[in-house]
Enzyme design. Structure first.
Site, mmCIF file in Angstrom:
data_model
loop_
_atom_site.group_PDB
_atom_site.id
_atom_site.type_symbol
_atom_site.label_atom_id
_atom_site.label_comp_id
_atom_site.label_asym_id
_atom_site.label_seq_id
_atom_site.Cartn_x
_atom_site.Cartn_y
_atom_site.Cartn_z
ATOM 1 N N ASP A 117 16.358 -13.170 -31.510
ATOM 2 C CA ASP A 117 15.182 -12.486 -32.059
ATOM 3 C C ASP A 117 15.116 -11.058 -31.526
ATOM 4 O OD1 ASP A 117 12.786 -12.015 -33.362
ATOM 5 O OD2 ASP A 117 11.574 -13.002 -31.837
ATOM 6 N N ASP A 173 15.679 -12.236 -39.786
ATOM 7 C CA ASP A 173 14.846 -12.315 -38.577
ATOM 8 C C ASP A 173 14.466 -13.767 -38.319
ATOM 9 O OD1 ASP A 173 13.286 -11.760 -36.386
ATOM 10 O OD2 ASP A 173 11.564 -11.032 -37.535
ATOM 11 N N HIS A 213 14.878 -6.272 -36.920
ATOM 12 C CA HIS A 213 14.147 -5.409 -35.980
ATOM 13 C C HIS A 213 14.912 -5.227 -34.684
ATOM 14 C CE1 HIS A 213 12.390 -8.687 -33.425
ATOM 15 N NE2 HIS A 213 12.277 -9.360 -34.545
ATOM 16 N N GLU A 248 8.704 -4.394 -34.427
ATOM 17 C CA GLU A 248 8.201 -5.538 -35.193
ATOM 18 C C GLU A 248 7.371 -6.458 -34.319
ATOM 19 O OE1 GLU A 248 8.213 -9.706 -36.683
ATOM 20 O OE2 GLU A 248 9.122 -8.907 -34.853
ATOM 21 N N GLU A 249 7.771 -6.625 -33.050
ATOM 22 C CA GLU A 249 7.178 -7.656 -32.214
ATOM 23 C C GLU A 249 5.714 -7.405 -31.876
ATOM 24 O OE1 GLU A 249 8.318 -10.385 -31.819
ATOM 25 O OE2 GLU A 249 10.479 -10.415 -31.579
ATOM 26 N N HIS A 279 11.064 -15.780 -28.120
ATOM 27 C CA HIS A 279 10.159 -15.074 -27.194
ATOM 28 C C HIS A 279 10.242 -15.601 -25.760
ATOM 29 C CE1 HIS A 279 7.281 -13.791 -30.714
ATOM 30 N NE2 HIS A 279 8.533 -13.376 -30.877
#
Length: 470
Positions: free
Chosen positions: A293, A355, A281, A327-328, A425
Site C-alpha cells: 500500500d 491500490d 499513490h 492519498e493516505e 497500514h
C-alpha cells in the site's frame, strides 16, 4: 488453443476474428515482456528497502519523488514532470506506549499506534476507565453521563462472513475515521480503536482519522490497538469493569509543505489531446515500508509505460502514468491533478488505478454506464486465459475518483484481497510480503486493459465498441 479460438469466433464473429486474434497476440506479448523482462519487482525492492516509508511531507516521500522521476526519465517517455501540490505534515514522534491496568500494580503492556492526524496525549499520557462500544451510534445512545471522562474503546471487528474484504473493511472503518470526533463530543478523554484487519496478531494498524469541526481544545488523542490487544482488553473489561487503560503518544500536526505528483507521458499518435491515466499513490504510512500500500501500484503503473516502450507499441491516445502524492491522509494529489486537468480543459477518457496490493490479479472493477460496461464485458475471452475473469461494477480508486464525469471510464485493478488487510497500514507491510510473479502478473493485466481501451474507446461520451458481429 483450439477451444480458445472457437470462443473468440463465437464472441466476435468471423469477420472480426482476425482483429481479435491480433489482440490476443498483442496481450501475449505484453505478458511475455512483464514476466521475462519485468522491472516492477526490482523497482519495488529499491522503493521499499532503500527509501522505505513515504508519509506525506517526510524525507522518504521527497526521496521517492526524486527517484521515481529518475526512473521514468530512464524509460524514454515523451514527457516527465513534477506537479506541485501542498500536503499535510503529521509526525508520529517517539514510539507509543500503552498498558491495561486491572489493579494497583497489575499491568499488561499492549501494542498501539497513533492514528494519522491524532494529537498527542495531553501532559504526556492519558489514564482512565474504559467503556467498550461497537459503533459511533452507541456513543450517542450512551451519552455524556456514561462516556464523559472515559477512554472509548471501539471494538467492532471486520465482518468475517463477508467474502469481499474491502466491503468488510468499509463496514467498520468509520470507527477509526470518526470515532474520536464522536467520543469527544460526549466528554471522552481518549479513543482506542480495534485495528481494521481479520488477522489476530500484535500489529496495530494505523490510518487516517478526522476531528470534523472540533476546535483544537476539544480534540482528544486516538490510537489503534492490535487485534490481540483488543481481544485481551475486551475480556478483561468483562471480568473487571473498573479496568483502566494508559497510553502515551507524542505525535504532532505541522504546517502544510510542498510535495509533488510525478507524471510521465507517451504522447498519442492519433489522439494526443485525449488522455488515459494509469497510477497509484506514492505516499505510504510510516510503520512499514508501504510495499503493498501502495508501492505495488506505483511500480505496476510505471511498468505499464515501460512495457509499451519495450514492445514498440505506439498508443493512439496519450497515456500518462501519475504517481499521486497524499492519498493516505488527504487525497491532495488526486484532487490537484483533476483540478489542473479541468483548468487546462484536458479530456480524460479513461483512468486505471492500482491500490489494492500486489497480490494475484483477479480482474477489474469499472465505474461506467451500462452500455460501456457491456462492451467491456465482451473482452473477457481475451483475459480469461490469464485467469483475469472478474469484470465487475464498482469503485475504481480514490486518486482517480476526482476525474469522474463527462464520460470518463474509471477502473481499478482487483487482486485477490484475502491477505491484503493483514498488512494494510501496519508494520508488516514490507517488501518480503510481496510475491514477484504476482506483482508482475498485475502489471501485465493492467497493460493489457490499457491496450484494449486505447484501441476501442471512441469519442468522449460515445460507446466503446469492438468490430460489429456478423
Amino acid at each position: 488453443m483450439i477451444k480458445k479460438i472457437l470462443i473468440l469466433v463465437l464472441v466476435f464473429g468471423v469477420s472480426a476474428f482476425a482483429k481479435a486474434q491480433n489482440d490476443s497476440i498483442q496481450i501475449r506479448k505484453i505478458y511475455d515482456e512483464a514476466l521475462k523482462n519485468g522491472h516492477s519487482y526490482e523497482w519495488l525492492d529499491y522503493l521499499s528497502t532503500h527509501i522505505g516509508s513515504r508519509l506525506s511531507g517526510s524525507l522518504g516521500a521527497e526521496q521517492a519523488v526524486d527517484w521515481t522521476k529518475e526512473q521514468l526519465d530512464s524509460i524514454g517517455l515523451d514527457k516527465v514532470w513534477l506537479q506541485p501540490v501542498m500536503v499535510p505534515k503529521w509526525i508520529r514522534g517517539v514510539p507509543e506506549y500503552a498498558f491495561i491496568e486491572t489493579g494497583i500494580g497489575e499491568t499488561t503492556k499492549v501494542p498501539i499506534c497513533a492514528l494519522g492526524g491524532s494529537i498527542a496525549t495531553p501532559g504526556g499520557y492519558v489514564k482512565a476507565p474504559v467503556i467498550e462500544v461497537q459503533s459511533v451510534e452507541e456513543i450517542e445512545q450512551l451519552g455524556a453521563a456514561k462516556v464523559g471522562g472515559k477512554i472509548v474503546f471501539f471494538n467492532r471487528p471486520m465482518q468475517a462472513d463477508v467474502i469481499d474484504t474491502f466491503k468488510a473493511y468499509g463496514g467498520c472503518v468509520d470507527q477509526r475515521y470518526s470515532g474520536a470526533e464522536a467520543a469527544a463530543r460526549y466528554g471522552a478523554v481518549g479513543v482506542i480503536v480495534r485495528s481494521v484487519t481479520h488477522s489476530l496478531d500484535d500489529y496495530p494498524h494505523t490510518g487516517s482519522m478526522s476531528y470534523g469541526d472540533l476546535t483544537p481544545a476539544q480534540r482528544i488523542p486516538a490510537a489503534a490497538i492490535s487485534t490481540n490487544g483488543a481481544e485481551l482488553l475486551s475480556t478483561l473489561l468483562k471480568l473487571n469493569p473498573a479496568t483502566k487503560f494508559f497510553f502515551s503518544m507524542g505525535c504532532k500536526n505541522l504546517p502544510d509543505v510542498q510535495s509533488y505528483n510525478v507524471i510521465g507521458e507517451i504522447t498519442g499518435s492519433e489522439f494526443p489531446d485525449r488522455y488515459m491515466v494509469v497510477g497509484g499513490h506514492l505516499d505510504s504510512w510510516d510503520l512499514g515500508d508501504g510495499s503493498h500500500d501502495d508501492g505495488a501500484g506505483i511500480v505496476q503503473s510505471m511498468e505499464v509505460l515501460r512495457i509499451m516502450k519495450s514492445i514498440n507499441y505506439k498508443p493512439k491516445h496519450s497515456i500518462r502514468v501519475v504517481l499521486f502524492m497524499n492519498e493516505e491522509n488527504g487525497l491532495r494529489g488526486g484532487r490537484e491533478y483533476a483540478e489542473v486537468a479541468r483548468n487546462k480543459k484536458e479530456k480524460h477518457v479513461f483512468a486505471l488505478e492500482s491500490d489494492a496490493g500486489g497480490f494475484t490479479p483477479r480482474g477489474f472493477s469499472f465505474d461506467s454506464d451500462d452500455r460501456n460496461y457491456n462492451e467491456i464485458l465482451s473482452w473477457k475471452p481475451l483475459f480469461e486465459p490469464y485467469f483475469i475473469h472478474l469484470f465487475t461494477r464498482g469503485g475504481s480508486g480514490a486518486d482517480i475518483g476526482p476525474l469522474k464525469g463527462d464520460g470518463t471510464v474509471l477502473a481499478g485493478l482487483r487482486p485477490d484481497s484475502q491477505r491484503y488487510f493483514d498488512h494494510h497500514h501496519a508494520a508488516n507491510d514490507t517488501f518480503d510480503a510481496v510475491n514477484k510473479r504476482e506483482l508482475e502478473l498485475g502489471a501485465a493485466a493492467m497493460t493489457s486493459l490499457i491496450y484494449m481501451m486505447d484501441n476501442y474507446i471512441q469519442k468522449p461520451g460515445k460507446l466503446m465498441t469492438l468490430p460489429v458481429k456478423e
